[in-house]
Design a protein around this motif. Structure first.
Motif, PDB file in Angstrom:
ATOM      1  N   CYS A 239      31.250  43.370  49.254  1.00 59.60           N
ATOM      2  CA  CYS A 239      31.638  43.317  47.838  1.00 59.60           C
ATOM      3  C   CYS A 239      33.089  43.759  47.641  1.00 59.60           C
ATOM      4  O   CYS A 239      33.800  43.228  46.783  1.00 59.60           O
ATOM      5  CB  CYS A 239      30.708  44.192  47.011  1.00 59.60           C
ATOM      6  N   ARG A 240      33.517  44.722  48.419  1.00 63.88           N
ATOM      7  CA  ARG A 240      34.894  45.212  48.280  1.00 63.88           C
ATOM      8  C   ARG A 240      35.906  44.085  48.527  1.00 63.88           C
ATOM      9  O   ARG A 240      36.884  43.945  47.809  1.00 63.88           O
ATOM     10  CB  ARG A 240      35.140  46.370  49.249  1.00 63.88           C
ATOM     11  N   VAL A 241      35.651  43.269  49.560  1.00 66.36           N
ATOM     12  CA  VAL A 241      36.600  42.209  49.906  1.00 66.36           C
ATOM     13  C   VAL A 241      36.579  41.079  48.867  1.00 66.36           C
ATOM     14  O   VAL A 241      37.559  40.333  48.728  1.00 66.36           O
ATOM     15  CB  VAL A 241      36.287  41.642  51.315  1.00 66.36           C
ATOM     16  N   ARG A 242      35.493  40.949  48.098  1.00 61.46           N
ATOM     17  CA  ARG A 242      35.382  39.876  47.114  1.00 61.46           C
ATOM     18  C   ARG A 242      35.810  40.290  45.715  1.00 61.46           C
ATOM     19  O   ARG A 242      35.870  39.431  44.815  1.00 61.46           O
ATOM     20  CB  ARG A 242      33.931  39.355  47.075  1.00 61.46           C
ATOM     21  N   ASP A 243      36.074  41.547  45.493  1.00 63.29           N
ATOM     22  CA  ASP A 243      36.392  42.017  44.150  1.00 63.29           C
ATOM     23  C   ASP A 243      37.579  41.255  43.556  1.00 63.29           C
ATOM     24  O   ASP A 243      38.638  41.161  44.154  1.00 63.29           O
ATOM     25  CB  ASP A 243      36.717  43.514  44.177  1.00 63.29           C
ATOM     26  N   ARG A 244      37.374  40.678  42.371  1.00 61.57           N
ATOM     27  CA  ARG A 244      38.353  39.918  41.589  1.00 61.57           C
ATOM     28  C   ARG A 244      38.720  38.570  42.194  1.00 61.57           C
ATOM     29  O   ARG A 244      39.624  37.903  41.698  1.00 61.57           O
ATOM     30  CB  ARG A 244      39.636  40.731  41.348  1.00 61.57           C
ATOM     31  N   ILE A 279      36.032  33.130  33.282  1.00 60.01           N
ATOM     32  CA  ILE A 279      37.403  32.969  32.819  1.00 60.01           C
ATOM     33  C   ILE A 279      37.417  31.767  31.875  1.00 60.01           C
ATOM     34  O   ILE A 279      37.218  30.624  32.301  1.00 60.01           O
ATOM     35  CB  ILE A 279      38.389  32.732  33.987  1.00 60.01           C
ATOM     36  N   ILE A 280      37.599  32.036  30.597  1.00 62.25           N
ATOM     37  CA  ILE A 280      37.576  30.989  29.580  1.00 62.25           C
ATOM     38  C   ILE A 280      38.884  30.195  29.622  1.00 62.25           C
ATOM     39  O   ILE A 280      39.961  30.752  29.811  1.00 62.25           O
ATOM     40  CB  ILE A 280      37.369  31.603  28.179  1.00 62.25           C
ATOM     41  N   VAL A 304      43.913  34.927  33.783  1.00 62.16           N
ATOM     42  CA  VAL A 304      42.997  35.839  34.464  1.00 62.16           C
ATOM     43  C   VAL A 304      43.403  37.255  34.106  1.00 62.16           C
ATOM     44  O   VAL A 304      44.566  37.626  34.259  1.00 62.16           O
ATOM     45  CB  VAL A 304      43.049  35.637  35.991  1.00 62.16           C
ATOM     46  N   PRO A 305      42.483  38.069  33.596  1.00 63.88           N
ATOM     47  CA  PRO A 305      42.856  39.430  33.175  1.00 63.88           C
ATOM     48  C   PRO A 305      43.271  40.306  34.343  1.00 63.88           C
ATOM     49  O   PRO A 305      42.865  40.091  35.481  1.00 63.88           O
ATOM     50  CB  PRO A 305      41.585  39.962  32.505  1.00 63.88           C
ATOM     51  N   ARG A 306      44.093  41.290  34.043  1.00 64.81           N
ATOM     52  CA  ARG A 306      44.532  42.242  35.054  1.00 64.81           C
ATOM     53  C   ARG A 306      43.337  42.980  35.622  1.00 64.81           C
ATOM     54  O   ARG A 306      42.404  43.323  34.919  1.00 64.81           O
ATOM     55  CB  ARG A 306      45.504  43.250  34.405  1.00 64.81           C
ATOM     56  N   SER A 307      43.378  43.227  36.930  1.00 62.30           N
ATOM     57  CA  SER A 307      42.266  43.912  37.584  1.00 62.30           C
ATOM     58  C   SER A 307      42.066  45.301  37.002  1.00 62.30           C
ATOM     59  O   SER A 307      43.020  46.052  36.806  1.00 62.30           O
ATOM     60  CB  SER A 307      42.531  44.025  39.095  1.00 62.30           C
ATOM     61  N   THR A 308      40.808  45.602  36.728  1.00 57.49           N
ATOM     62  CA  THR A 308      40.455  46.918  36.209  1.00 57.49           C
ATOM     63  C   THR A 308      39.342  47.484  37.079  1.00 57.49           C
ATOM     64  O   THR A 308      38.269  46.886  37.182  1.00 57.49           O
ATOM     65  CB  THR A 308      39.958  46.826  34.749  1.00 57.49           C
TER      66      THR A 308
END
Length: 370
Positions: A239-244, A279-280, A304-308
């Motif tokens: 999951c860590r490698v796929r985040d965002r 992502i709309i 695409v929103p900034r990573s949070t």
């Protein structure tokens, strides 16, 4: 002002947290149901062991005297299976209505007048939950396998105890564990951990199935899907490698990378806490009228929103929401004690008790006035 995609991302993170709370509650209910027959199980075990007798022990005789024990075991797992069907059915309905309400609340009304918001067939989503495997098996197959595994642990525990010349009390203790140890030392504690993993995974599997169906039904609105992982010291490497990372909405093909979607968030491994956010499309891509209010066009930029991170998201919530997630004491430690979200867990990902937190960082409690 936050864009539509930023608001959807924030809502997706918060909703994933709420689903974890739901998962915790359902695990407690299912484990309580499993434990509800402990007293009867103990009585039946004692009776079976004494009937078997160490001098007349044979496999055939063991199977005969354990018939009532196995019948009880089979019955409780049948009850758990029925409870799980109700859980995933209710969750499928809830998740569909939540996504519909979220899109209605976040996407501007002027946009939805032109691009309609499509609904999802509830029966279809329930069918996905029941007939699509997770971690290689259907829900009913998991229930059957867990029942058989627990039965095997009971048989093996008795068999080993008898060959070692243990007393009835010692054998029962081996199988069920000691009350003062929370029964964690018994062979059957493994069954509790197994059922917990299946319950959590069934919930995340169902929720993601409903999200996927909702996203596909509204492909005209959605450009792509972003994977959201809960980044803390419990996050798996998968999951860590796929985040965002971003994927196509229909077939989940990678966009700008080569990391495969595989089973998807919530399904990629047992107890997966990852989720997804849509992502709309931007207002121009949707071919909306240029007469839209400037504020609407700005909110529908399609970016695409900034990573949070989860920690950033949690820190941005109001005190009431933080306390709802962490509890009032941990919430105050977060706000006033200098404690970070990851500090609430040990190196094995277990949520620390307040006593353990105080032993680790007494100064934070003092700083927070606790």
């Amino acid at each position: 002002m936050a864009t539509v995609n930023e608001r959807l991302q924030s809502a997706s993170i918060g909703h994933a947290v709420d689903l974890q709370h739901l998962s915790n509650a359902e695990v407690r209910k299912i484990i309580a149901l499993l434990n509800s027959v402990d007293a009867d199980l103990r009585k039946l075990l004692i009776d079976a062991i004494e009937k078997a007798g160490t001098n007349t022990y044979t496999v055939q005789r063991m199977n005969t005297v354990l018939a009532s024990v196995m019948a009880l075991n089979k019955a409780i797992y049948a009850s758990i299976g029925e409870a799980m069907i109700e859980v995933v059915s209710d969750l499928a309905a809830y998740e569909i209505s939540y996504q519909q309400a979220l899109f209605t609340a976040v996407i501007p009304r002027q946009v939805l007048v032109t691009v309609s918001l499509n609904t999802v067939n509830l029966a279809q989503v329930r069918q996905i939950a029941m007939s699509r495997p997770f971690q290689g098996r259907l829900l009913k197959e998991w229930m059957s396998d867990l029942e058989k595994d627990r039965a095997a642990r009971i048989r093996n525990g008795i068999r080993i105890g008898m060959t070692e010349g243990q007393t009835t009390d010692q054998i029962v203790r081996r199988v069920m564990g000691l009350k003062e140890e929370g029964y964690a030392d018994g062979l059957l504690n493994r069954s509790r951990k197994d059922i917990e993993a299946v319950v959590r995974t069934a919930i995340s599997h169902t929720a993601q199935g409903a999200r996927d169906a909702h996203y596909r039904a509204n492909d005209d609105l959605i450009a792509e899907v972003s994977w959201l992982s809960t980044l803390d010291n419990r996050t798996s490497e998968e999951c860590r490698v796929r985040d965002r990372l971003r994927y196509t909405n229909d077939t989940h093909e990678p966009i700008g990378h080569k990391v495969p979607w595989l089973s998807g968030p919530g399904r990629i491994h047992f107890c997966c806490r990852s989720t997804s956010t849509p992502i709309i499309k931007g207002w121009e891509e949707l071919r909306l009228s240029k007469g839209l209010p400037e504020s609407t066009r700005a909110s529908m930029d399609g970016q695409v929103p900034r990573s949070t991170s989860y920690g950033d998201w949690l820190a941005a919530q109001n005190a009431e929401r933080q306390d709802q997630i962490l509890g009032p004491t941990r919430g105050k430690l977060l706000r006033s004690g200098g404690v970070k979200p990851g500090d609430f867990y040990n190196d094995k990902g277990k949520f620390l008790t307040l006593e353990e937190l105080r032993d680790r960082d007494a100064a934070a409690f003092t700083k927070a006035g606790l």
